[in-house]
Design a protein around this motif. Structure first.
Motif: not given
Length: 293
Positions: A70-96
């Motif tokens: 099974i191949v599952a393509y997941l959708n990020g939040h507003k086209k981004h992922w809340n990865d573990a980088r400190v420098v991450n200004t995406s909505a995924a990070r901002a919206d927690g």
């Protein structure tokens, strides 16, 4: 005799922290009821599940196809992922957004609804999605049995802040172009289309060495030529999980493949000699014999 099977794509969703999180699930149906491997695919910045399927000319649909994966393509939040980088200004990070919880919920759904095998879960990520896979490797390695990181590198320690990191060894495959204009192969500042800095990262070769050390490998790596444009470096040692780096000479911020076509002026050259889906399938060992009764 060749195996025949039907490919079926279905929209799915799970609720995480009160939000609906969506995905596209592709089934390689073989007409039996045996448990099958699960492959989670995480798209890059400014992409979606549908976009990365198109970006790869649907070739990722056949990752592990012989084993009925099974191949599952997941959708990020507003086209981004809340990865573990400190420098991450995406909505995924901002919206927690809790994308680790999303990955766990997706696995649970695939086990319940699609007869997925919870003991055979793999993660594949491109660019920002590769950074998300790096987070999963460090935060939920017990849920995975392999990972593939495409066009992303391990960030420097001061730019890396996973929650409650774990040290469980995992097989890791990496693939990177030497002329990547967004995530430099030689390491340094990652930037979104040459602006919006994403923080410092290790080189692709340093990233492979990092995961080899993490897996307890002390043997020196060996490098072989796959094609005129691609080298494969393997870290292998008996009793330890392996690490493989595909170096695509003159390759850009792309996913190699015989059918893929990307805008060269934005992200660089795409190699057509390497079948990325096939390389992932081989590295993960997802042939017909991997299926579980």
């Amino acid at each position: 005799m060749s195996t025949t099977y039907e490919v079926k794509a279905s929209p799915e969703s799970v609720v995480v922290d009160g939000r609906a999180r969506t995905m596209t699930v592709v089934q390689n149906q073989h007409g039996d009821a045996r448990k099958v491997p699960i492959v989670l695919v995480f798209h890059g910045s400014m992409q979606t599940a549908d976009a990365i399927r198109s970006f790869t000319a649907n070739t990722f649909d056949r990752i592990g196809s012989e084993s009925g994966a099974i191949v599952a393509y997941l959708n990020g939040h507003k086209k981004h992922w809340n990865d573990a980088r400190v420098v991450n200004t995406s909505a995924a990070r901002a919206d927690g957004m809790d994308d680790v919880a999303f990955a766990k919920a997706a696995i649970d759904l695939l086990v319940r609804r699609y007869n997925g095998n919870p003991a055979q879960v793999f993660a594949v990520g491109f660019s920002n999605g590769g950074q998300m896979v790096i987070r999963l490797i460090h935060e939920m390695p017990e849920a995975l049995v392999g990972a593939a990181i495409l066009s992303a590198t391990q960030t420097v320690p001061e730019n890396f802040a996973p929650a409650a990191p774990q040290d469980k060894a995992l097989p890791v495959m990496l693939m990177h172009g030497t002329e990547d204009p967004i995530v430099p192969y030689a390491g340094g500042m990652a930037k979104m289309y040459r602006f919006r800095p994403r923080g410092l990262g290790l080189s692709a070769e340093e990233t492979a060495a990092y995961y080899a050390r993490r897996n307890g490998i002390t043997n020196a790596p060996t490098t072989t030529s796959v094609s005129a444009q691609v080298d494969r470096t393997d870290y292998v040692q008996p009793g330890h999980q392996s690490v493989t780096l595909y170096t695509v000479r003159e390759g850009g911020h792309t996913i190699p493949g015989p059918k893929t076509a990307h805008p060269r002026f934005l992200i660089g050259r795409t190699d057509h000699t390497l079948d990325t889906a096939g390389a992932i399938t081989e590295f993960f060992g997802l042939d017909a014999h991997s299926r579980q009764a």
